[in-house]
Design a protein around this motif. Sequence first.
Motif, mmCIF file in Angstrom:
data_model
loop_
_atom_site.group_PDB
_atom_site.id
_atom_site.type_symbol
_atom_site.label_atom_id
_atom_site.label_comp_id
_atom_site.label_asym_id
_atom_site.label_seq_id
_atom_site.Cartn_x
_atom_site.Cartn_y
_atom_site.Cartn_z
ATOM 1 N N MET A 70 0.848 -1.181 0.000
ATOM 2 C CA MET A 70 0.000 0.000 0.000
ATOM 3 C C MET A 70 0.891 1.241 0.000
ATOM 4 S SD MET A 70 -3.017 0.967 2.694
ATOM 5 C CE MET A 70 -4.136 -0.268 2.055
ATOM 6 N N THR A 71 0.540 2.219 -0.806
ATOM 7 C CA THR A 71 1.303 3.448 -0.925
ATOM 8 C C THR A 71 0.533 4.593 -0.271
ATOM 9 O OG1 THR A 71 2.135 2.650 -3.036
ATOM 10 C CG2 THR A 71 2.465 4.961 -2.550
ATOM 11 N N PHE A 72 1.267 5.418 0.450
ATOM 12 C CA PHE A 72 0.675 6.572 1.120
ATOM 13 C C PHE A 72 1.325 7.839 0.589
ATOM 14 C CE2 PHE A 72 0.350 2.979 3.996
ATOM 15 C CZ PHE A 72 -1.008 2.996 4.279
ATOM 16 N N SER A 73 0.562 8.917 0.541
ATOM 17 C CA SER A 73 1.083 10.180 0.023
ATOM 18 C C SER A 73 2.178 10.728 0.938
ATOM 19 C CB SER A 73 -0.042 11.212 -0.111
ATOM 20 O OG SER A 73 -0.451 11.661 1.164
ATOM 21 N N LYS A 74 3.057 11.512 0.345
ATOM 22 C CA LYS A 74 4.114 12.176 1.119
ATOM 23 C C LYS A 74 3.501 13.109 2.155
ATOM 24 C CE LYS A 74 7.647 11.981 -2.450
ATOM 25 N NZ LYS A 74 8.503 12.741 -3.372
ATOM 26 N N SER A 75 2.393 13.730 1.810
ATOM 27 C CA SER A 75 1.728 14.649 2.742
ATOM 28 C C SER A 75 1.223 13.914 3.977
ATOM 29 C CB SER A 75 0.563 15.362 2.057
ATOM 30 O OG SER A 75 1.027 16.157 1.002
ATOM 31 N N TYR A 76 0.626 12.753 3.765
ATOM 32 C CA TYR A 76 0.124 11.967 4.894
ATOM 33 C C TYR A 76 1.278 11.520 5.783
ATOM 34 C CZ TYR A 76 -2.226 8.202 7.474
ATOM 35 O OH TYR A 76 -2.721 7.382 8.462
ATOM 36 N N ILE A 77 2.355 11.083 5.180
ATOM 37 C CA ILE A 77 3.531 10.661 5.960
ATOM 38 C C ILE A 77 4.098 11.851 6.726
ATOM 39 C CG2 ILE A 77 5.908 9.801 5.769
ATOM 40 C CD1 ILE A 77 4.808 7.927 3.520
ATOM 41 N N ALA A 78 4.176 13.013 6.074
ATOM 42 C CA ALA A 78 4.665 14.222 6.759
ATOM 43 C C ALA A 78 3.754 14.569 7.932
ATOM 44 C CB ALA A 78 4.757 15.388 5.779
ATOM 45 N N PHE A 79 2.445 14.461 7.724
ATOM 46 C CA PHE A 79 1.483 14.705 8.797
ATOM 47 C C PHE A 79 1.774 13.783 9.978
ATOM 48 C CE2 PHE A 79 -2.386 13.013 10.779
ATOM 49 C CZ PHE A 79 -2.936 14.157 11.340
ATOM 50 N N LEU A 80 1.931 12.492 9.710
ATOM 51 C CA LEU A 80 2.178 11.529 10.784
ATOM 52 C C LEU A 80 3.482 11.823 11.524
ATOM 53 C CD1 LEU A 80 1.039 8.232 9.028
ATOM 54 C CD2 LEU A 80 -0.155 9.459 10.873
ATOM 55 N N ILE A 81 4.504 12.222 10.795
ATOM 56 C CA ILE A 81 5.800 12.537 11.419
ATOM 57 C C ILE A 81 5.665 13.756 12.334
ATOM 58 C CG2 ILE A 81 8.141 13.354 10.931
ATOM 59 C CD1 ILE A 81 7.977 11.482 8.408
ATOM 60 N N HIS A 82 4.981 14.781 11.854
ATOM 61 C CA HIS A 82 4.783 15.964 12.709
ATOM 62 C C HIS A 82 3.870 15.640 13.890
ATOM 63 C CE1 HIS A 82 7.013 18.878 10.438
ATOM 64 N NE2 HIS A 82 6.358 18.563 9.325
ATOM 65 N N PHE A 83 2.843 14.858 13.649
ATOM 66 C CA PHE A 83 1.881 14.533 14.702
ATOM 67 C C PHE A 83 2.531 13.734 15.829
ATOM 68 C CE2 PHE A 83 -1.746 12.663 16.795
ATOM 69 C CZ PHE A 83 -2.764 13.592 16.637
ATOM 70 N N HIS A 84 3.385 12.773 15.473
ATOM 71 C CA HIS A 84 3.979 11.867 16.459
ATOM 72 C C HIS A 84 5.419 12.203 16.824
ATOM 73 C CE1 HIS A 84 0.753 9.394 14.630
ATOM 74 N NE2 HIS A 84 0.581 9.025 15.882
ATOM 75 N N GLY A 85 6.064 13.063 16.044
ATOM 76 C CA GLY A 85 7.478 13.361 16.264
ATOM 77 C C GLY A 85 7.685 14.664 17.004
ATOM 78 N N ASP A 86 7.655 15.761 16.272
ATOM 79 C CA ASP A 86 7.903 17.055 16.908
ATOM 80 C C ASP A 86 6.626 17.668 17.486
ATOM 81 O OD1 ASP A 86 6.712 17.742 14.478
ATOM 82 O OD2 ASP A 86 8.289 19.127 13.865
ATOM 83 N N ARG A 87 5.501 17.010 17.289
ATOM 84 C CA ARG A 87 4.200 17.469 17.800
ATOM 85 C C ARG A 87 3.873 18.876 17.298
ATOM 86 N NH1 ARG A 87 1.715 12.792 19.588
ATOM 87 N NH2 ARG A 87 3.112 11.661 20.955
ATOM 88 N N ASP A 88 4.247 19.128 16.045
ATOM 89 C CA ASP A 88 3.974 20.412 15.406
ATOM 90 C C ASP A 88 2.606 20.324 14.738
ATOM 91 O OD1 ASP A 88 3.861 22.765 13.947
ATOM 92 O OD2 ASP A 88 5.938 22.635 13.244
ATOM 93 N N TYR A 89 1.562 20.561 15.532
ATOM 94 C CA TYR A 89 0.197 20.416 15.052
ATOM 95 C C TYR A 89 -0.149 21.476 14.002
ATOM 96 C CZ TYR A 89 -0.083 17.404 19.139
ATOM 97 O OH TYR A 89 0.149 16.427 20.074
ATOM 98 N N PHE A 90 0.471 22.633 14.105
ATOM 99 C CA PHE A 90 0.248 23.660 13.098
ATOM 100 C C PHE A 90 0.748 23.168 11.742
ATOM 101 C CE2 PHE A 90 0.992 27.478 10.657
ATOM 102 C CZ PHE A 90 -0.060 28.306 11.012
ATOM 103 N N GLU A 91 1.922 22.553 11.736
ATOM 104 C CA GLU A 91 2.475 22.035 10.483
ATOM 105 C C GLU A 91 1.644 20.856 9.983
ATOM 106 O OE1 GLU A 91 4.876 22.761 7.335
ATOM 107 O OE2 GLU A 91 4.681 23.952 9.156
ATOM 108 N N CYS A 92 1.088 20.057 10.877
ATOM 109 C CA CYS A 92 0.159 18.984 10.477
ATOM 110 C C CYS A 92 -0.970 19.587 9.644
ATOM 111 C CB CYS A 92 -0.449 18.307 11.707
ATOM 112 S SG CYS A 92 0.659 17.248 12.631
ATOM 113 N N HIS A 93 -1.516 20.676 10.146
ATOM 114 C CA HIS A 93 -2.590 21.379 9.448
ATOM 115 C C HIS A 93 -2.118 21.850 8.077
ATOM 116 C CE1 HIS A 93 -4.159 25.392 8.356
ATOM 117 N NE2 HIS A 93 -5.331 24.857 8.615
ATOM 118 N N GLU A 94 -0.940 22.460 8.033
ATOM 119 C CA GLU A 94 -0.430 23.016 6.780
ATOM 120 C C GLU A 94 -0.234 21.943 5.708
ATOM 121 O OE1 GLU A 94 0.354 26.546 6.132
ATOM 122 O OE2 GLU A 94 -1.093 26.492 7.777
ATOM 123 N N VAL A 95 0.421 20.835 6.057
ATOM 124 C CA VAL A 95 0.714 19.819 5.033
ATOM 125 C C VAL A 95 -0.561 19.136 4.548
ATOM 126 C CG1 VAL A 95 3.104 19.430 5.740
ATOM 127 C CG2 VAL A 95 1.321 17.956 6.658
#
Length: 167
Positions: free
Chosen positions: A1-26
């Motif tokens: 299964m392939t996931f978009s780069k945006s979704y992966i970026a969202f998950l990294i921000h959500f679980h990594g740096d906890r940058d919820y604003f950037e989650c919204h942006e991507v």
Amino acid sequence: MTFSKSYIAFLIHFHGDRDYFECHEVLEEHWKMNGMERDSIWVGLIQVAVSLYHYRRGNIKGSLKLINKALHLLSYKKDEVLALSIDYDHFISILNNSRVKIANHIPYSPINIPLNNQQLFAKCKKQCENRGYEWGNHYDKAPDYLVHKHILRNNPKPISKRQYVLV
């Protein structure tokens, strides 16, 4: 299964740096490029991130409003949530628990989105480690420039060049 780069970026921000604003942006950019339906799954995930952004800042009213909207939207998006390799029932339970904490003014603590795809999980976790983030930490030591990032939104300089000084 392939996931978009945006979704992966969202998950990294959500679980990594906890940058919820950037989650919204991507995800907003992804949403705009993929149809912009008002009831898109992307809108529900954006609402979750923005709810947590407000919760961490102490904006209980805004946080509660957005988590309620997210729960409503996600209530009829089970198949789409599952297609993103999210354990739907567990995720909804986590969001409902967060809603109770928010409503009862219990101090913010981060949540994790329960992924059930080991390849996706491993890829995101590895990318977090490469960036110096701990995947899924249960503490949040977010610096002020992440906690108050919306204040900087109207700054004409690109985010990467901004000075993160709060007045």
